[in-house]
Each structure stands twice: as structure tokens, then as C-alpha cells.
Motif scaffolding. Structure first.
Motif, PDB file in Angstrom:
ATOM      1  N   MET A  70      31.690  46.235  -0.172  1.00 37.22           N
ATOM      2  CA  MET A  70      32.813  47.001  -0.725  1.00 37.22           C
ATOM      3  C   MET A  70      33.864  47.215   0.364  1.00 37.22           C
ATOM      4  SD  MET A  70      31.377  49.841  -3.294  1.00 37.22           S
ATOM      5  CE  MET A  70      30.804  49.396  -4.902  1.00 37.22           C
ATOM      6  N   PRO A  71      35.153  47.165  -0.014  1.00 37.72           N
ATOM      7  CA  PRO A  71      36.222  47.223   0.995  1.00 37.72           C
ATOM      8  C   PRO A  71      36.374  48.581   1.694  1.00 37.72           C
ATOM      9  CG  PRO A  71      37.144  47.104  -1.222  1.00 37.72           C
ATOM     10  CD  PRO A  71      35.673  46.925  -1.357  1.00 37.72           C
ATOM     11  N   PHE A  72      36.022  49.673   1.029  1.00 37.96           N
ATOM     12  CA  PHE A  72      36.219  50.990   1.639  1.00 37.96           C
ATOM     13  C   PHE A  72      34.891  51.714   1.789  1.00 37.96           C
ATOM     14  CE2 PHE A  72      40.160  49.941  -0.579  1.00 37.96           C
ATOM     15  CZ  PHE A  72      41.059  50.038   0.470  1.00 37.96           C
ATOM     16  N   LYS A  73      34.633  52.165   3.004  1.00 37.65           N
ATOM     17  CA  LYS A  73      33.433  52.955   3.267  1.00 37.65           C
ATOM     18  C   LYS A  73      33.729  53.904   4.414  1.00 37.65           C
ATOM     19  CE  LYS A  73      31.606  48.863   5.468  1.00 37.65           C
ATOM     20  NZ  LYS A  73      31.968  47.784   4.612  1.00 37.65           N
ATOM     21  N   LYS A  88      33.655  62.759  -6.676  1.00 40.54           N
ATOM     22  CA  LYS A  88      33.304  61.639  -7.550  1.00 40.54           C
ATOM     23  C   LYS A  88      34.286  61.500  -8.719  1.00 40.54           C
ATOM     24  CE  LYS A  88      28.405  61.071  -6.622  1.00 40.54           C
ATOM     25  NZ  LYS A  88      27.078  61.023  -7.213  1.00 40.54           N
ATOM     26  N   LYS A  89      34.829  62.635  -9.177  1.00 40.76           N
ATOM     27  CA  LYS A  89      35.803  62.573 -10.275  1.00 40.76           C
ATOM     28  C   LYS A  89      37.130  61.996  -9.799  1.00 40.76           C
ATOM     29  CE  LYS A  89      33.933  66.295 -13.056  1.00 40.76           C
ATOM     30  NZ  LYS A  89      34.075  67.685 -13.478  1.00 40.76           N
ATOM     31  N   THR A  90      37.520  62.300  -8.568  1.00 40.34           N
ATOM     32  CA  THR A  90      38.806  61.811  -8.062  1.00 40.34           C
ATOM     33  C   THR A  90      38.731  60.337  -7.644  1.00 40.34           C
ATOM     34  OG1 THR A  90      38.317  62.603  -5.838  1.00 40.34           O
ATOM     35  CG2 THR A  90      39.571  64.074  -7.276  1.00 40.34           C
ATOM     36  N   LEU A 109      21.929  53.882   7.981  1.00 42.68           N
ATOM     37  CA  LEU A 109      22.998  54.887   8.001  1.00 42.68           C
ATOM     38  C   LEU A 109      22.590  56.108   8.823  1.00 42.68           C
ATOM     39  CD1 LEU A 109      24.077  54.844   4.236  1.00 42.68           C
ATOM     40  CD2 LEU A 109      25.111  53.629   6.142  1.00 42.68           C
ATOM     41  N   ASP A 110      23.571  56.719   9.474  1.00 42.30           N
ATOM     42  CA  ASP A 110      23.345  57.954  10.221  1.00 42.30           C
ATOM     43  C   ASP A 110      23.893  59.163   9.480  1.00 42.30           C
ATOM     44  OD1 ASP A 110      22.115  56.634  12.356  1.00 42.30           O
ATOM     45  OD2 ASP A 110      24.047  56.208  13.290  1.00 42.30           O
ATOM     46  N   ASP A 111      24.928  58.963   8.687  1.00 43.23           N
ATOM     47  CA  ASP A 111      25.574  60.050   7.948  1.00 43.23           C
ATOM     48  C   ASP A 111      25.592  59.711   6.470  1.00 43.23           C
ATOM     49  OD1 ASP A 111      26.291  61.346  10.363  1.00 43.23           O
ATOM     50  OD2 ASP A 111      28.024  60.015  10.558  1.00 43.23           O
ATOM     51  N   MET A 112      25.801  60.753   5.646  1.00 43.22           N
ATOM     52  CA  MET A 112      26.016  60.515   4.226  1.00 43.22           C
ATOM     53  C   MET A 112      27.309  59.707   4.117  1.00 43.22           C
ATOM     54  SD  MET A 112      26.289  63.236   1.117  1.00 43.22           S
ATOM     55  CE  MET A 112      24.626  63.829   1.169  1.00 43.22           C
ATOM     56  N   THR A 113      27.228  58.560   3.461  1.00 47.10           N
ATOM     57  CA  THR A 113      28.348  57.623   3.441  1.00 47.10           C
ATOM     58  C   THR A 113      28.761  57.303   2.010  1.00 47.10           C
ATOM     59  OG1 THR A 113      27.440  56.658   5.457  1.00 47.10           O
ATOM     60  CG2 THR A 113      29.136  55.390   4.341  1.00 47.10           C
ATOM     61  N   GLY A 114      30.066  57.186   1.826  1.00 48.74           N
ATOM     62  CA  GLY A 114      30.606  56.810   0.526  1.00 48.74           C
ATOM     63  C   GLY A 114      31.120  55.394   0.556  1.00 48.74           C
ATOM     64  N   PHE A 115      30.873  54.650  -0.524  1.00 44.97           N
ATOM     65  CA  PHE A 115      31.339  53.264  -0.667  1.00 44.97           C
ATOM     66  C   PHE A 115      32.171  53.190  -1.935  1.00 44.97           C
ATOM     67  CE2 PHE A 115      27.396  53.159   1.692  1.00 44.97           C
ATOM     68  CZ  PHE A 115      27.657  52.272   2.713  1.00 44.97           C
ATOM     69  N   SER A 116      33.324  52.539  -1.850  1.00 44.58           N
ATOM     70  CA  SER A 116      34.197  52.467  -3.013  1.00 44.58           C
ATOM     71  C   SER A 116      35.060  51.209  -2.962  1.00 44.58           C
ATOM     72  CB  SER A 116      35.099  53.698  -3.054  1.00 44.58           C
ATOM     73  OG  SER A 116      36.027  53.612  -4.089  1.00 44.58           O
ATOM     74  N   LYS A 117      35.563  50.824  -4.139  1.00 43.96           N
ATOM     75  CA  LYS A 117      36.480  49.682  -4.198  1.00 43.96           C
ATOM     76  C   LYS A 117      37.906  50.130  -3.927  1.00 43.96           C
ATOM     77  CE  LYS A 117      33.616  46.990  -7.247  1.00 43.96           C
ATOM     78  NZ  LYS A 117      33.434  46.317  -8.509  1.00 43.96           N
ATOM     79  N   THR A 118      38.164  51.446  -4.071  1.00 42.05           N
ATOM     80  CA  THR A 118      39.499  51.977  -3.795  1.00 42.05           C
ATOM     81  C   THR A 118      39.427  52.926  -2.602  1.00 42.05           C
ATOM     82  OG1 THR A 118      39.147  53.801  -5.336  1.00 42.05           O
ATOM     83  CG2 THR A 118      40.209  51.825  -6.208  1.00 42.05           C
ATOM     84  N   ASP A 119      40.540  53.077  -1.920  1.00 40.65           N
ATOM     85  CA  ASP A 119      40.599  53.952  -0.743  1.00 40.65           C
ATOM     86  C   ASP A 119      40.378  55.401  -1.163  1.00 40.65           C
ATOM     87  OD1 ASP A 119      40.830  54.733   1.838  1.00 40.65           O
ATOM     88  OD2 ASP A 119      43.020  54.503   1.946  1.00 40.65           O
ATOM     89  N   PHE A 120      39.662  56.140  -0.338  1.00 36.53           N
ATOM     90  CA  PHE A 120      39.451  57.567  -0.608  1.00 36.53           C
ATOM     91  C   PHE A 120      39.462  58.354   0.677  1.00 36.53           C
ATOM     92  CE2 PHE A 120      35.308  55.773   0.107  1.00 36.53           C
ATOM     93  CZ  PHE A 120      34.541  56.753   0.678  1.00 36.53           C
TER      94      PHE A 120
END
Length: 120
Positions: A70-73, A88-90, A109-120
Motif C-alpha cells: 500500500m502506498p501510504f503507511k 477509520k471514518k475519515t 512492526l514496533d508501533d501500531m501502524t496504519g496502512f491505506s491507499k490514500t494519504d492520512f
């Protein structure tokens, strides 16, 4: 496939432990030839175990590979963690991976990480 690799690593590790115990209890003066043979086998086992572990970590599961591609993490901040529902809603399609889950450990992973197709 993973279970087979895991079982093979366990089997080799058990054999390595057995050899280490044999070498520790062996009298070097009387059994030098056997000691050298065990030392050689010990080195081979250590190399094979290291190779299998590297192969296992290199080969991520399909789900992990999909997330990595995924492009954004980025790590999720403490403030964002407090209100994950809002985050998650935004950000539609956001996948959050905790480091203590099986997937998080597999990905290293060392931290809770988010993966998304759009920038956040």
C-alpha cells in the motif's frame, strides 16, 4: 507451508541442543574424533537454522504483502489511538495493525501502524 518450515526449524534446533549436551559431557582427551565430528555437524545445523529463519521472515503472507505494498503507511499516534473510530471514518480503507498480533509480529512492526491507499 509455514508449519512445515516451523517444524523443520524445531527439529533442527532439537538436534542442535542434543549435540551441545553431548559435547558438554564429552571428555575431550578420550573422544577427540567424535568431538570434532559433532562440532562440524553443529556448525552445519546452525547455518541451516539461520537460513530457514531468514527464508521464513523474507516470505511474508499474502495479507502482509498486500499491506506492505500500500502506498501510504505510518505509525498511529497516541491521540489517534484514543479515537480509532473517528480515524477509520475519515480515512476509508484504513487497515490498522498492532505489533503484538500475529500479523504485526510477522511484519516486524514496533508501533501500531496504519496502512491505506490514500494519504492520512
Amino acid at each position: 507451508m509455514k508449519e512445515i518450515e516451523k517444524a523443520q526449524i524445531k527439529l533442527l534446533s532439537d538436534r542442535l541442543d542434543l549435540i551441545r549436551h553431548q559435547m558438554a559431557s564429552m571428555q575431550l582427551a578420550n573422544e577427540a574424533e567424535k568431538y570434532v565430528a559433532l562440532d562440524k555437524e553443529k556448525a552445519e545445523l546452525e547455518i541451516e537454522i539461520a537460513r530457514l529463519k531468514a527464508l521464513r521472515t523474507k516470505k511474508l503472507s499474502k495479507e502482509a504483502q498486500k499491506l506492505v505494498d500500500m502506498p501510504f503507511k505510518r505509525p498511529i499516534t497516541k491521540k489517534e489511538q484514543a479515537d480509532l473510530g473517528k480515524l477509520k471514518k475519515t480515512v476509508r480503507g484504513l487497515v490498522i495493525v498492532h505489533p503484538m498480533t500475529a500479523l504485526g509480529r510477522e511484519m516486524g512492526l514496533d508501533d501500531m501502524t496504519g496502512f491505506s491507499k490514500t494519504d492520512f
